[in-house]
Design a protein around this motif. Structure first.
Motif, PDB file in Angstrom:
ATOM      1  N   GLU A 128      -2.446  -1.649  -3.491  1.00  0.00           N
ATOM      2  CA  GLU A 128      -3.608  -0.824  -3.115  1.00  0.00           C
ATOM      3  C   GLU A 128      -3.172   0.600  -2.816  1.00  0.00           C
ATOM      4  O   GLU A 128      -2.066   0.828  -2.349  1.00  0.00           O
ATOM      5  N   GLN A 129      -4.064   1.544  -3.057  1.00  0.00           N
ATOM      6  CA  GLN A 129      -3.820   2.905  -2.553  1.00  0.00           C
ATOM      7  C   GLN A 129      -4.571   3.124  -1.247  1.00  0.00           C
ATOM      8  O   GLN A 129      -4.244   4.034  -0.495  1.00  0.00           O
ATOM      9  N   SER A 130      -5.582   2.290  -1.002  1.00  0.00           N
ATOM     10  CA  SER A 130      -6.418   2.502   0.175  1.00  0.00           C
ATOM     11  C   SER A 130      -5.879   1.734   1.383  1.00  0.00           C
ATOM     12  O   SER A 130      -5.799   0.502   1.363  1.00  0.00           O
ATOM     13  N   THR A 131      -5.532   2.461   2.422  1.00  0.00           N
ATOM     14  CA  THR A 131      -5.018   1.807   3.641  1.00  0.00           C
ATOM     15  C   THR A 131      -6.129   0.960   4.275  1.00  0.00           C
ATOM     16  O   THR A 131      -5.865  -0.089   4.830  1.00  0.00           O
ATOM     17  N   LYS A 132      -7.367   1.441   4.164  1.00  0.00           N
ATOM     18  CA  LYS A 132      -8.492   0.730   4.759  1.00  0.00           C
ATOM     19  C   LYS A 132      -8.660  -0.657   4.102  1.00  0.00           C
ATOM     20  O   LYS A 132      -8.781  -1.668   4.785  1.00  0.00           O
ATOM     21  N   ARG A 133      -8.631  -0.664   2.786  1.00  0.00           N
ATOM     22  CA  ARG A 133      -8.766  -1.936   2.061  1.00  0.00           C
ATOM     23  C   ARG A 133      -7.617  -2.880   2.406  1.00  0.00           C
ATOM     24  O   ARG A 133      -7.805  -4.074   2.563  1.00  0.00           O
ATOM     25  N   ALA A 134      -6.413  -2.319   2.484  1.00  0.00           N
ATOM     26  CA  ALA A 134      -5.242  -3.155   2.787  1.00  0.00           C
ATOM     27  C   ALA A 134      -5.406  -3.784   4.170  1.00  0.00           C
ATOM     28  O   ALA A 134      -5.195  -4.984   4.343  1.00  0.00           O
ATOM     29  N   LEU A 135      -5.823  -2.982   5.141  1.00  0.00           N
ATOM     30  CA  LEU A 135      -5.972  -3.494   6.504  1.00  0.00           C
ATOM     31  C   LEU A 135      -7.088  -4.525   6.593  1.00  0.00           C
ATOM     32  O   LEU A 135      -6.989  -5.506   7.315  1.00  0.00           O
ATOM     33  N   GLU A 136      -8.131  -4.322   5.813  1.00  0.00           N
ATOM     34  CA  GLU A 136      -9.277  -5.236   5.861  1.00  0.00           C
ATOM     35  C   GLU A 136      -9.004  -6.572   5.172  1.00  0.00           C
ATOM     36  O   GLU A 136      -9.518  -7.598   5.588  1.00  0.00           O
ATOM     37  N   VAL A 181       0.857  -1.184   0.000  1.00  0.00           N
ATOM     38  CA  VAL A 181       0.000   0.000   0.000  1.00  0.00           C
ATOM     39  C   VAL A 181       0.895   1.237   0.000  1.00  0.00           C
ATOM     40  O   VAL A 181       1.987   1.225   0.566  1.00  0.00           O
ATOM     41  N   GLY A 182       0.439   2.273  -0.690  1.00  0.00           N
ATOM     42  CA  GLY A 182       1.237   3.495  -0.717  1.00  0.00           C
ATOM     43  C   GLY A 182       0.621   4.505  -1.659  1.00  0.00           C
ATOM     44  O   GLY A 182      -0.221   4.161  -2.485  1.00  0.00           O
ATOM     45  N   PRO A 183       1.049   5.759  -1.535  1.00  0.00           N
ATOM     46  CA  PRO A 183       0.483   6.821  -2.380  1.00  0.00           C
ATOM     47  C   PRO A 183       0.969   6.735  -3.830  1.00  0.00           C
ATOM     48  O   PRO A 183       1.826   5.910  -4.149  1.00  0.00           O
ATOM     49  N   ASN A 184       0.454   7.605  -4.660  1.00  0.00           N
ATOM     50  CA  ASN A 184       0.886   7.719  -6.057  1.00  0.00           C
ATOM     51  C   ASN A 184       2.390   7.874  -6.152  1.00  0.00           C
ATOM     52  O   ASN A 184       2.976   8.660  -5.408  1.00  0.00           O
ATOM     53  N   GLY A 185       2.978   7.149  -7.099  1.00  0.00           N
ATOM     54  CA  GLY A 185       4.400   7.331  -7.350  1.00  0.00           C
ATOM     55  C   GLY A 185       5.322   6.692  -6.322  1.00  0.00           C
ATOM     56  O   GLY A 185       6.537   6.914  -6.342  1.00  0.00           O
ATOM     57  N   ALA A 186       4.753   5.862  -5.429  1.00  0.00           N
ATOM     58  CA  ALA A 186       5.566   5.258  -4.354  1.00  0.00           C
ATOM     59  C   ALA A 186       6.505   4.170  -4.857  1.00  0.00           C
ATOM     60  O   ALA A 186       7.468   3.816  -4.181  1.00  0.00           O
ATOM     61  N   GLY A 187       6.198   3.616  -6.038  1.00  0.00           N
ATOM     62  CA  GLY A 187       7.024   2.524  -6.565  1.00  0.00           C
ATOM     63  C   GLY A 187       6.327   1.169  -6.515  1.00  0.00           C
ATOM     64  O   GLY A 187       6.952   0.131  -6.729  1.00  0.00           O
ATOM     65  N   LYS A 188       5.023   1.168  -6.281  1.00  0.00           N
ATOM     66  CA  LYS A 188       4.276  -0.087  -6.137  1.00  0.00           C
ATOM     67  C   LYS A 188       4.238  -0.862  -7.465  1.00  0.00           C
ATOM     68  O   LYS A 188       4.558  -2.045  -7.516  1.00  0.00           O
ATOM     69  N   THR A 189       3.820  -0.159  -8.528  1.00  0.00           N
ATOM     70  CA  THR A 189       3.728  -0.815  -9.836  1.00  0.00           C
ATOM     71  C   THR A 189       5.108  -1.270 -10.289  1.00  0.00           C
ATOM     72  O   THR A 189       5.272  -2.374 -10.825  1.00  0.00           O
ATOM     73  N   SER A 198      -9.100  -1.848  -6.997  1.00  0.00           N
ATOM     74  CA  SER A 198     -10.244  -0.996  -6.647  1.00  0.00           C
ATOM     75  C   SER A 198     -10.307   0.315  -7.423  1.00  0.00           C
ATOM     76  O   SER A 198     -11.282   1.058  -7.299  1.00  0.00           O
ATOM     77  N   LEU A 199      -9.288   0.570  -8.238  1.00  0.00           N
ATOM     78  CA  LEU A 199      -9.201   1.856  -8.923  1.00  0.00           C
ATOM     79  C   LEU A 199     -10.459   2.193  -9.727  1.00  0.00           C
ATOM     80  O   LEU A 199     -10.843   1.465 -10.641  1.00  0.00           O
ATOM     81  N   GLY A 200     -11.113   3.279  -9.366  1.00  0.00           N
ATOM     82  CA  GLY A 200     -12.267   3.775 -10.116  1.00  0.00           C
ATOM     83  C   GLY A 200     -13.532   2.945  -9.994  1.00  0.00           C
ATOM     84  O   GLY A 200     -14.465   3.138 -10.769  1.00  0.00           O
ATOM     85  N   LEU A 201     -13.596   2.021  -9.035  1.00  0.00           N
ATOM     86  CA  LEU A 201     -14.803   1.204  -8.902  1.00  0.00           C
ATOM     87  C   LEU A 201     -15.608   1.619  -7.671  1.00  0.00           C
ATOM     88  O   LEU A 201     -15.041   2.062  -6.670  1.00  0.00           O
ATOM     89  N   ALA A 202     -16.921   1.421  -7.750  1.00  0.00           N
ATOM     90  CA  ALA A 202     -17.789   1.727  -6.608  1.00  0.00           C
ATOM     91  C   ALA A 202     -17.460   0.768  -5.457  1.00  0.00           C
ATOM     92  O   ALA A 202     -17.118  -0.397  -5.702  1.00  0.00           O
ATOM     93  N   PRO A 203     -17.573   1.243  -4.196  1.00  0.00           N
ATOM     94  CA  PRO A 203     -17.183   0.423  -3.048  1.00  0.00           C
ATOM     95  C   PRO A 203     -17.812  -0.973  -3.014  1.00  0.00           C
ATOM     96  O   PRO A 203     -17.142  -1.945  -2.668  1.00  0.00           O
ATOM     97  N   LYS A 204     -19.073  -1.067  -3.415  1.00  0.00           N
ATOM     98  CA  LYS A 204     -19.739  -2.376  -3.393  1.00  0.00           C
ATOM     99  C   LYS A 204     -19.096  -3.375  -4.367  1.00  0.00           C
ATOM    100  O   LYS A 204     -18.974  -4.562  -4.086  1.00  0.00           O
TER     101      LYS A 204
END
Ligand code: ATP
Length: 235
Positions: free
Chosen positions: A192-200, A33-41, A162-168
């Motif tokens: 992931e960019q979302s810390t919440k999703r990563a933790l869940e 998990v990390g912000p844009n440009g962190a090196g994840k991809t 999750s990019l650009g998709l509705a939460p459901k």
């Protein structure tokens, strides 16, 4: 199962990833998990063989796969789902899925695996003869994951599901990834960019920022505050 060992990856003069180490055990769900440009991809592209690290190694099932080409890595059982849901818009859902089987010889196994994918993704079954370009964003995400499954991976890496998709819809995608792990024995490495999703959703996570690992640990042992501090770089 996978050991990314102290890799540094550069694009020309720019160092995108600096001394990153990530371990994934068989059957685990691990999130970067990390912000844009962190090196994840960049990290995912290095382990799938698209990029070569300037320094460090990638080991998979005990063997060194550093610098091995992407086709060979895919044959070894690592399947990469890139960011951006690349489907062939004019081809049908069925044709898109069959592209995922191009390197397989076992026709009857392929048919059985397509049936299995359609069982996991009933929406794709309903739309099997439609052009993939007509699917919604969530359905396209399911299609690219389904296509990746048809190479029979042991480890599946997914870049920002999750990019650009509705939460459901995101909940649904994660439910399916979780079932694939539990029912098919797959190992997951998810960006992931979302810390919440990563933790869940993950057993363990790595927070990447500015090309380096800032924090790692079992999600059960980390608070949202710990993760956000590392993510945003607050001291
Ligand atoms: P995002 O969530 O935006 O995809 P990321 O964490 O996946 O971010 P990367 O895409 O790995 O980050 O990018 C890391 C750094 O490398 C960034 O500074 C980015 O601008 C740079 N970068 C990425 N791809 C290239 C490229 N093909 N050529 C040059 N620089 C690149």
């Amino acid at each position: 199962m996978l050991k990314i060992d102290n890799i540094t990856v550069r694009y020309g003069q720019l160092t995108a990833v600096r001394g990153v180490s990530i371990d994934v055990a068989e059957g685990e769900s691990v999130c970067i998990v990390g912000p844009n440009g962190a090196g994840k991809t960049t990290t995912l592209l290095t382990l799938s063989g698209v990029l070569s690290p300037a320094e460090g190694k990638v080991q998979y099932q005990g063997g060194d796969i550093t610098g091995v080409n992407p086709e060979k890595i895919a044959r070894m059982g690592i399947s990469h789902v890139p960011e951006g849901r690349h489907v062939f818009a004019l081809l049908t859902v069925e044709e898109n899925l069959k592209i995922g089987t191009a390197m397989r010889q076992d026709r009857s196994g392929v048919e059985a695996d397509i049936d299995l994918v359609l069982e996991y993704f009933p929406r794709l079954k309903e739309r099997i003869k439609q052009p993939a370009g007509k699917l919604s964003g969530g359905e396209q995400q399911m299609l690219v994951i389904g296509r990746a499954l048809l190479t029979r991976p042991k480890l599946i890496t997914v870049d920002e599901p999750s990019l650009g998709l509705a939460p459901k819809i995101v909940d649904h995608v994660y439910d399916i990834l979780d079932r694939l792990r539990k029912e098919e024995g797959m190992t997951l490495l998810i960006v992931e960019q979302s810390t919440k999703r990563a933790l869940e959703n993950a057993d363990r996570l790595y927070v990447l920022r500015s090309g380096s690992v800032q924090l790692e640990g079992r999600t059960a042992d980390l608070s949202a505050e710990d993760v956000e501090r590392a993510y945003f770089g607050f001291d």
